[in-house]
Design an enzyme around this catalytic site. Structure first.
Site, PDB file in Angstrom:
ATOM      1  N   GLU A 295       3.477   9.758   0.725  1.00  0.00           N
ATOM      2  CA  GLU A 295       2.429   8.825   0.327  1.00  0.00           C
ATOM      3  C   GLU A 295       2.774   7.436   0.864  1.00  0.00           C
ATOM      4  O   GLU A 295       3.934   7.038   0.773  1.00  0.00           O
ATOM      5  CB  GLU A 295       2.300   8.751  -1.191  1.00  0.00           C
ATOM      6  CG  GLU A 295       1.081   7.937  -1.606  1.00  0.00           C
ATOM      7  CD  GLU A 295       0.883   7.870  -3.121  1.00  0.00           C
ATOM      8  OE1 GLU A 295       1.746   8.343  -3.875  1.00  0.00           O
ATOM      9  OE2 GLU A 295      -0.147   7.338  -3.526  1.00  0.00           O
TER      10      GLU A 295
ATOM     11  N   MET B  64       7.986   9.498  -6.960  1.00  0.00           N
ATOM     12  CA  MET B  64       6.829  10.085  -6.289  1.00  0.00           C
ATOM     13  C   MET B  64       6.483  11.451  -6.872  1.00  0.00           C
ATOM     14  O   MET B  64       7.360  12.303  -7.042  1.00  0.00           O
ATOM     15  CB  MET B  64       7.146  10.193  -4.775  1.00  0.00           C
ATOM     16  CG  MET B  64       6.021  10.771  -3.955  1.00  0.00           C
ATOM     17  SD  MET B  64       4.533   9.734  -4.027  1.00  0.00           S
ATOM     18  CE  MET B  64       3.281  10.999  -3.895  1.00  0.00           C
TER      19      MET B  64
ATOM     20  N   ASN C 210       5.107  14.267  -5.938  1.00  0.00           N
ATOM     21  CA  ASN C 210       4.910  15.471  -5.136  1.00  0.00           C
ATOM     22  C   ASN C 210       4.776  16.721  -6.009  1.00  0.00           C
ATOM     23  O   ASN C 210       5.561  16.929  -6.926  1.00  0.00           O
ATOM     24  CB  ASN C 210       6.092  15.682  -4.191  1.00  0.00           C
ATOM     25  CG  ASN C 210       6.529  14.398  -3.547  1.00  0.00           C
ATOM     26  OD1 ASN C 210       5.748  13.747  -2.876  1.00  0.00           O
ATOM     27  ND2 ASN C 210       7.772  14.010  -3.785  1.00  0.00           N
TER      28      ASN C 210
ATOM     29  N   HIS D 273       5.082   9.012 -16.149  1.00  0.00           N
ATOM     30  CA  HIS D 273       4.066   8.640 -15.152  1.00  0.00           C
ATOM     31  C   HIS D 273       3.930   9.726 -14.084  1.00  0.00           C
ATOM     32  O   HIS D 273       2.827  10.196 -13.802  1.00  0.00           O
ATOM     33  CB  HIS D 273       4.448   7.295 -14.531  1.00  0.00           C
ATOM     34  CG  HIS D 273       3.511   6.814 -13.470  1.00  0.00           C
ATOM     35  ND1 HIS D 273       2.495   5.918 -13.730  1.00  0.00           N
ATOM     36  CD2 HIS D 273       3.414   7.118 -12.150  1.00  0.00           C
ATOM     37  CE1 HIS D 273       1.824   5.690 -12.613  1.00  0.00           C
ATOM     38  NE2 HIS D 273       2.361   6.401 -11.631  1.00  0.00           N
ATOM     39  N   GLU D 274       5.049  10.107 -13.504  1.00  0.00           N
ATOM     40  CA  GLU D 274       4.983  11.114 -12.429  1.00  0.00           C
ATOM     41  C   GLU D 274       4.509  12.450 -12.971  1.00  0.00           C
ATOM     42  O   GLU D 274       3.741  13.159 -12.325  1.00  0.00           O
ATOM     43  CB  GLU D 274       6.343  11.267 -11.734  1.00  0.00           C
ATOM     44  CG  GLU D 274       6.956   9.970 -11.203  1.00  0.00           C
ATOM     45  CD  GLU D 274       6.009   9.099 -10.397  1.00  0.00           C
ATOM     46  OE1 GLU D 274       5.083   9.629  -9.751  1.00  0.00           O
ATOM     47  OE2 GLU D 274       6.185   7.859 -10.425  1.00  0.00           O
TER      48      GLU D 274
ATOM     49  N   GLU E  82      -3.867   5.909  -9.876  1.00  0.00           N
ATOM     50  CA  GLU E  82      -2.787   5.029 -10.347  1.00  0.00           C
ATOM     51  C   GLU E  82      -3.175   4.243 -11.594  1.00  0.00           C
ATOM     52  O   GLU E  82      -2.409   4.176 -12.557  1.00  0.00           O
ATOM     53  CB  GLU E  82      -2.308   4.103  -9.236  1.00  0.00           C
ATOM     54  CG  GLU E  82      -1.631   4.824  -8.066  1.00  0.00           C
ATOM     55  CD  GLU E  82      -0.459   5.714  -8.467  1.00  0.00           C
ATOM     56  OE1 GLU E  82       0.058   5.577  -9.597  1.00  0.00           O
ATOM     57  OE2 GLU E  82      -0.058   6.564  -7.643  1.00  0.00           O
TER      58      GLU E  82
HETATM   59  N1  TRP Z   1       2.545   7.492  -6.123  1.00  0.00           N
HETATM   60  C1  TRP Z   1       3.775   6.849  -6.495  1.00  0.00           C
HETATM   61  C2  TRP Z   1       3.660   6.503  -7.953  1.00  0.00           C
HETATM   62  O1  TRP Z   1       2.875   5.723  -8.355  1.00  0.00           O
HETATM   63  C3  TRP Z   1       4.034   5.592  -5.728  1.00  0.00           C
HETATM   64  C4  TRP Z   1       4.908   5.722  -4.528  1.00  0.00           C
HETATM   65  C5  TRP Z   1       6.120   6.270  -4.471  1.00  0.00           C
HETATM   66  C6  TRP Z   1       4.681   5.178  -3.258  1.00  0.00           C
HETATM   67  N2  TRP Z   1       6.646   6.100  -3.228  1.00  0.00           N
HETATM   68  C7  TRP Z   1       5.780   5.448  -2.467  1.00  0.00           C
HETATM   69  C8  TRP Z   1       3.640   4.481  -2.699  1.00  0.00           C
HETATM   70  C9  TRP Z   1       5.889   5.025  -1.152  1.00  0.00           C
HETATM   71  C10 TRP Z   1       3.719   4.068  -1.378  1.00  0.00           C
HETATM   72  C11 TRP Z   1       4.818   4.348  -0.618  1.00  0.00           C
HETATM   73  O2  TRP Z   1       4.309   7.016  -8.779  1.00  0.00           O
HETATM   74 ZN    ZN Z   2       1.642   6.633  -9.768  1.00  0.00          ZN
END
Ligand code: TRP
Ligand code: ZN
Length: 863
Positions: free
Chosen positions: A121, A263, A265, A297-298, A320
Site C-alpha cells: 500500500e 499494515m 495485509n 486497527h489492523e 481509514e
Molecule cells: N493501511 C495502513 C494502516 O492504516 C497504513 C500503511 C502502512 C501505509 N504502511 C504504509 C500507508 C505504507 C502508506 C504506505 O494501517
Molecule cells: Zn488503517
C-alpha cells in the site's frame, strides 16, 4: 526534475479499468539482490474497446513476457509496460528481477534485517511485478515462495498454506492460497527466521482460528501483550459490530524497518516492531496503549478495508476514517474513555488543524493527488474518523449499526466509494444526508461562533450558532456544513445535555432553563471545528470544576490555561489570574479521586496547540510565556506536587487502569516539581527506584523539559543500561532530539553518528530528527535559521534513501503561515533550495511546490 514535473491525478478523471485480472499466480525465488518473480495473470477485457493493456511497473528488470505461452517483445518504460492488440481473454506470464537488498524505500519487496518483507500500500506492488496496480482490480492469489531453508525457515503469504516441499540444494518452498478476492495493495510476503508465539481464537460461530505472532529471535517475552490485544479486538468486533474473522489463520509479523505503524495485509499483517513488543521494563503505558490500538486497527481492517475495499485512492478515508473511528471506540471501551477522547482531540488540534492551515490542506476525500503516499494524512485518518463519529452522533448507536450492517451486506467483496458508505447510512436510517456529504469534499477547519441570551421572564435560554469556514489554500468558496453540536447547560441544580443539529450558516435554538445557566459547547468534541465563544474566566472555571462531561471540564481548564499563557505574551510581568489558581487548587483537591482527569487538567497545553489558537505567533515570546506560567504554577503549588508524587501504585507494574492513572498523574506533577530548586534528590531517587519504563521516562522527561542538571547524568546511565536495545534507544534519541537547549543542534549532529543510529531506519530518523523538527520549538525555530537549514540538509540526504519518510519529516517546514515574517523568509529560502535539489522525489516535490506557491500567493495578498 526540471524536465518532467510530476502531474496530479484527479478524482474527476476516474474511469473503470479496461481489463480485469481475476486470478494471479506469483512465484518468488528469493535472493538478496536478484529475486526472480514470475507472475501469471488471467486477464479479461472489460467492455468493448481496443485499448492496449497498460501495466504499472517501477524499478523492475524485465526478463520476459508471454501471452498464452507465446513470447512477445515488449518495451518497458520507467513507469510500466504497454501491451498493444491483446486478445479479449488470455494468460499473461511476466518474469522480472528485483533487488530487495538495495531497496531502501521500504516499499515493494525489501529486507528488514535478515528477513524479506513487503509493503504494497498504496502503490508499491508495481515495484514487485508489472500489474494493474489499482484497488479496483481484484484477484484470487496463489503464491509460491522458494528460499534457503536455514536462513528462511518461515515462508509466509496471505491466506492458507496449501503445499510445501524440500529441494535438493538446501532450499524449500511453500505454496499459499488466499480464497478471497483482493486488490494487490493487500498482498504480502515475509521470509525469515523468527520466534513464534502461538494462540487460538474461537469465533462466535465456533470456528477455530490459529493466531501466530512472529518476532525477532529473543523477543518472545515481549509478544504477550500484542497477542492479548488481538484476542480482545476479535471479540470486540463480534460483539459491537457482529463481524467475525473469515480465515483459519491470522498472522502478524513484527519488523524493525517499516515506514508506518502497521499494515493490514489479508491474513498476514506486517507491523512496525514498536507496535508489537512490550514488557514493563522497556515499554511505557503509552506504548501498551498504542499496541492495543494499532493491533485492533489492523484487525478491524479485515472488514472495513479488505472485505469492502476502496474503488480508488481518493476514497482512502472510506477505510481509514472508518477504521480509525472503530479503533477509537475500541480503545474507549478498553481504557479510560474521557482520556482517550482528550488524546484524540489533541491530535486534531495540534496536527490536523495545522494541516488545514498549511499548503497541504485537503478534504478527507482529496480531489487531486500527485503522490498518494502524501495523503496518508491526519486529515484523511483523524478528521475522517471525526466525520464518521458525527454520523454516529447524528444517527445514534442503533442507527449507526444498522447503517454498518447494510454497508457490509451491500458491498462485501466490492471496491467502493465514500458516497456508497454514506448512501448505506442514509438508506438504513431513512434520513437525508445530502448536506452531510459536504464534509467529504470541503476542506478546512470550520469556525462556530456562539452567542447567548437568557430571558429571565420566560425562563428561556437562547443560543445562536453561526458557522463559517475560512478559505483555504486549495479551495476558496465554502458552504455551511451539517454538524452535531453537543452542549451542556450548568446551573445551580445540576446540568442538562443536548445535541443541536446545525445545518444553516446561522441558527437559533431555545431551551427551557430555570435560572441563567453556564453554557459549555462541543461536549466530547462533537464536531471537528474551532469554537469562538467569549466566556469570562468565572464561567470557564465553573465548567472545569462542576461540569458533567469530563471532556468539557478538561477543555475549559485548557482554555483558562491557554488564555493566561497568551496574556503573559503581551504582559511578561503578569501574574497568574485568580481563576487559574482556583482551577489548580480545585483540581488538586480531587486529584486522588479522579487522577486521570486531574492529570490532563493540570497539564499545560502544548506549544503546538497554543500556536494553532492564534493566526500569528511570536515563537520566542510564546515559549517564554508558557515557561513563565509553568514556573509560577510550580512554585504556587510546590507542596502539592511533592505530596502527590507519592500517590503511586503499590503493586508491581501492570498495564491496568488504576495504575496507569496514578502514574500519569505522577508524571504531570513531576514536570512541575522539576522546575523547583530542591527537586534533585526526589528526581534522583525516583529514577533509581523505578522498576518500569513509564516511571523512568516520566523522570527523564521532567528533567529534560526543566533543563535540569540531572538530565545528562541520567541519560548517560540510561544509555549504559539500554544501549543495545533498539526500541528503547529510540526513546533516548527522542529525548535528545526534542531537548530545547542551546547546544541541541551540535548534539543532534553528533548523534547521527551514534552506533545505534541509522538513516535507513525510519524509527531512528523519526526519533531523533523528527523529534527535533516537530517538538524542539526553540531549536527548530532558532532565529538564525540554523534549525531550518539543518532539517533541509537532512531531508536532501534522506530523500535519496526513503522519500516516504522524508515527506513526513518536512511537515513542520510547511507550518510557516502563522510565523513572523523573518522566519517565514528563512523557511521559504530553505524550501526554494530544496526545490532546486536534484533528484527530488515526487513526494517532496508535491509538498515543496505547494508550499512555495502558497508563500508567494500570500506575499502578493499582503502587498
Ligand atoms: N493501511 C495502513 C494502516 O492504516 C497504513 C500503511 C502502512 C501505509 N504502511 C504504509 C500507508 C505504507 C502508506 C504506505 O494501517
Ligand atoms: Zn488503517
Amino acid at each position: 526534475m526540471s524536465a518532467a514535473r510530476p502531474q496530479a491525478m484527479k478524482l474527476a478523471d476516474y474511469r473503470q479499468p479496461d481489463f480485469l485480472i481475476p486470478a494471479l499466480f506469483l512465484d518468488f525465488e528469493l535472493h538478496d539482490t536478484q529475486t526472480r518473480v514470475t507472475a501469471v495473470s488471467k486477464v479479461r477485457r472489460q467492455g468493448t474497446h481496443s485499448h492496449p493493456l497498460i501495466l504499472d511497473g517501477e524499478k523492475l528488470q524485465l526478463v520476459s513476457v508471454e501471452i498464452n505461452g507465446e513470447t512477445v517483445s515488449a518495451q518497458a518504460t520507467e513507469k510500466g509496460l504497454c501491451l498493444e492488440n491483446v486478445p479479449d481473454e488470455f494468460e499473461l506470464r511476466i518474469v522480472t528481477h528485483i533487488d530487495p537488498l538495495n531497496n531502501t524505500s521500504l516499499e515493494g519487496l525489501y529486507k528488514s534485517g535478515s528477513a524479506f518483507c513487503t509493503q504494497c500500500e498504496a502503490e508499491g506492488f508495481r515495484k514487485i511485478t508489472y500489474f494493474m496496480d489499482r484497488p479496483d482490480v481484484m484477484a484470487k492469489y496463489q503464491v509460491k515462495i522458494t528460499a534457503d531453508r536455514q536462513t528462511y525457515p518461515y515462508l509466509l503469504s496471505n491466506g492458507n498454506k496449501i503445499g510445501q516441499g524440500e529441494l535438493p540444494d538446501g532450499k524449500h518452498w511453500v505454496l499459499w492460497e488466499d480464497p478471497f478476492f483482493k486488490p494487490c495493495y493487500l498482498f504480502a510476503l515475509v521470509a525469515g527466521d523468527f520466534d513464534l508465539l502461538e494462540d487460538s481464537f474461537t469465533t462466535a460461530s465456533g470456528r477455530q482460528v490459529a493466531l501466530e505472532l512472529f518476532v525477532d529471535k529473543g523477543n518472545l517475552g515481549r509478544a504477550g501483550h500484542a497477542m492479548a490485544s488481538l484476542k480482545k479486538a476479535m471479540l470486540w468486533d463480534e460483539q459491537r459490530y457482529g463481524l467475525e474473522y473469515d480465515l483459519d489463520i491470522y498472522m502478524i509479523v513484527a519488523v524493525d524497518f517499516f515506514n508506518m505503524g502497521a499494515m493490514e495485509n489479508k491474513g498476514l499483517n506486517v507491523f512496525n516492531s514498536k507496535f508489537v513488543l512490550a514488557d514493563p521494563a522497556s515499554a511505557t503505558d503509552e506504548d501498551y496503549f498504542n499496541i492495543e490500538s494499532v493491533i485492533a486497527h489492523e484487525y478491524f481492517h479485515n472488514w472495513t478495508g479488505n472485505r469492502v475495499t476502496c474503488r480508488d485512492w481518493f476514497q482512502l478515508s472510506l477505510k481509514e476514517g472508518l477504521t480509525v473511528f472503530r479503533d477509537q471506540q475500541f480503545s474507549a471501551d478498553m481504557a479510560d474513555p474521557a482520556i482517550v477522547r482528550i488524546k484524540q482531540v489533541q491530535v486534531m488540534r495540534e496536527h490536523q488543524f495545522a494541516e488545514d492551515a498549511g499548503p497541504m490542506v485537503h478534504p478527507i476525500r482529496p480531489a487531486e493527488v500527485m503522490e498518494m503516499n502524501n495523503f496518508y494524512s491526519v486529515t484523511v485518518y483523524d478528521k475522517g474518523a471525526e466525520v464518521i463519529r458525527m454520523l454516529h452522533t447524528l444517527l445514534g448507536e442503533t442507527g449507526f449499526r444498522q447503517g454498518m450492517d447494510l454497508y457490509i451486506a451491500r458491498h462485501d467483496g466490492q471496491a467502493v466509494t465514500c458516497d456508497d458508505f454514506v448512501q448505506a447510512m442514509q438508506d438504513a436510517n431513512g434520513i437525508d444526508l445530502t448536506l452531510f456529504r459536504r464534509w467529504y469534499s470541503q476542506s478546512g477547519t470550520p469556525r462556530v461562533e456562539v452567542e447567548t441570551l437568557y430571558d429571565d421572564k420566560r425562563q428561556q435560554f437562547a443560543l445562536t450558532l453561526r458557522q463559517h469556514t475560512p478559505a483555504t489554500a486549495d479551495q476558496q468558496d465554502k458552504l455551511p456544513l451539517h454538524m452535531p453540536v453537543a452542549i451542556e447547560l450548568i446551573d445551580e441544580t445540576g446540568s442538562q445535555q443536548h445535541i443541536l443539529s446545525l445545518t444553516e450558516s446561522s441558527q437559533r435554538f431555545e431551551l427551557a432553563c430555570k435560572g441563567e445557566p453556564t453554557l459549555a459547547v462541543l461536549a466530547g468534541f462533537s464536531a471537528p471545528v474551532k469554537v469562538d465563544f467569549a466566556q469570562d474566566s468565572q464561567e470557564l472555571l465553573k465548567t472545569a470544576l462542576y461540569g458533567q462531561d469530563d471532556f468539557l471540564r478538561w477543555d475549559a481548564a485548557q482554555q483558562l490555561l491557554s488564555e493566561s499563557i497568551h496574556a503573559s505574551v503581551t504582559d511578561a510581568n503578569s501574574s497568574l489570574p485568580e481563576a487559574v489558581l482556583a482551577l489548580f487548587s480545585g483540581t488538586l483537591d480531587v486529584a486522588a479521586e479522579k487522577p486521570a482527569l486531574a492529570a490532563e487538567m493540570l497539564a499545560l497545553p502544548s506549544f503546538e496547540t497554543l500556536a494553532q489558537q492564534k493566526p500569528h505567533i511570536h515563537v520566542d515570546s510564546l515559549l517564554a510565556a508558557r515557561h513563565s506560567v509553568k514556573m509560577q504554577l510550580a512554585e504556587a503549588f510546590a507542596g502539592q506536587w511533592k505530596s502527590l508524587i507519592k500517590v503511586a501504585p503499590d503493586q508491581s507494574y501492570a498495564y491496568q487502569r488504576e495504575q496507569v492513572q496514578l502514574r500519569r498523574l505522577k508524571a504531570v506533577c513531576l514536570t512541575y516539581l522539576a522546575e523547583l530548586p530542591d527537586s534533585e534528590a526526589i528526581l534522583q531517587q525516583g529514577y533509581q527506584h523505578s522498576d518500569n519504563m513509564s516511571d523512568t521516562l516520566a523522570i527523564l522527561r521532567a528533567c529534560q523539559s526543566a533543563n535540569h542538571r540531572l538530565f545528562e547524568p541520567l541519560m548517560q546511565d540510561f544509555e549504559q543500561r539500554w544501549g543495545q536495545d533498539s526500541l528503547v534507544m529510540d526513546k533516548w534519541f527522542a529525548l535528545h532530539g526534542s531537548r530545547q537547549h542551546p547546544n541541541s543542534l551540535a548534539s543532534l549532529q553528533l548523534l547521527t553518528g551514534h552506533a545505534m543510529y541509522s538513516i535507513n531506519n525510519p524509527n531512528k530518523v523519526r526519533a531523533l530528527i523528527g523529534s527535533f523538527a516537530f517538538y524542539n520549538t526553540a531549536g527548530f525555530h532558532a532565529a538564525d535559521g540554523s534549525g531550518y537549514r539543518f532539517v533541509t540538509d537532512y531531508l536532501m540526504k534522506l530523500d535519496a534513501v526513503n522519500p516516504q519518510v522524508a515527506s513526513r519529516l518536512i511537515t513542520p517546514m510547511l507550518g510557516f503561515s502563522h510565523l513572523d515574517s523573518t522566519r517565514q523568509d528563512l523557511i521559504v529560502q530553505q524550501l526554494a533550495r530544496l526545490l532546486n535539489h536534484e533528484p527530488l522525489s515526487r513526494d517532496l516535490y508535491e509538498k515543496v511546490s505547494k508550499a512555495l506557491h502558497l508563500a508567494t500567493s500570500t506575499d502578493k495578498a499582503l502587498n
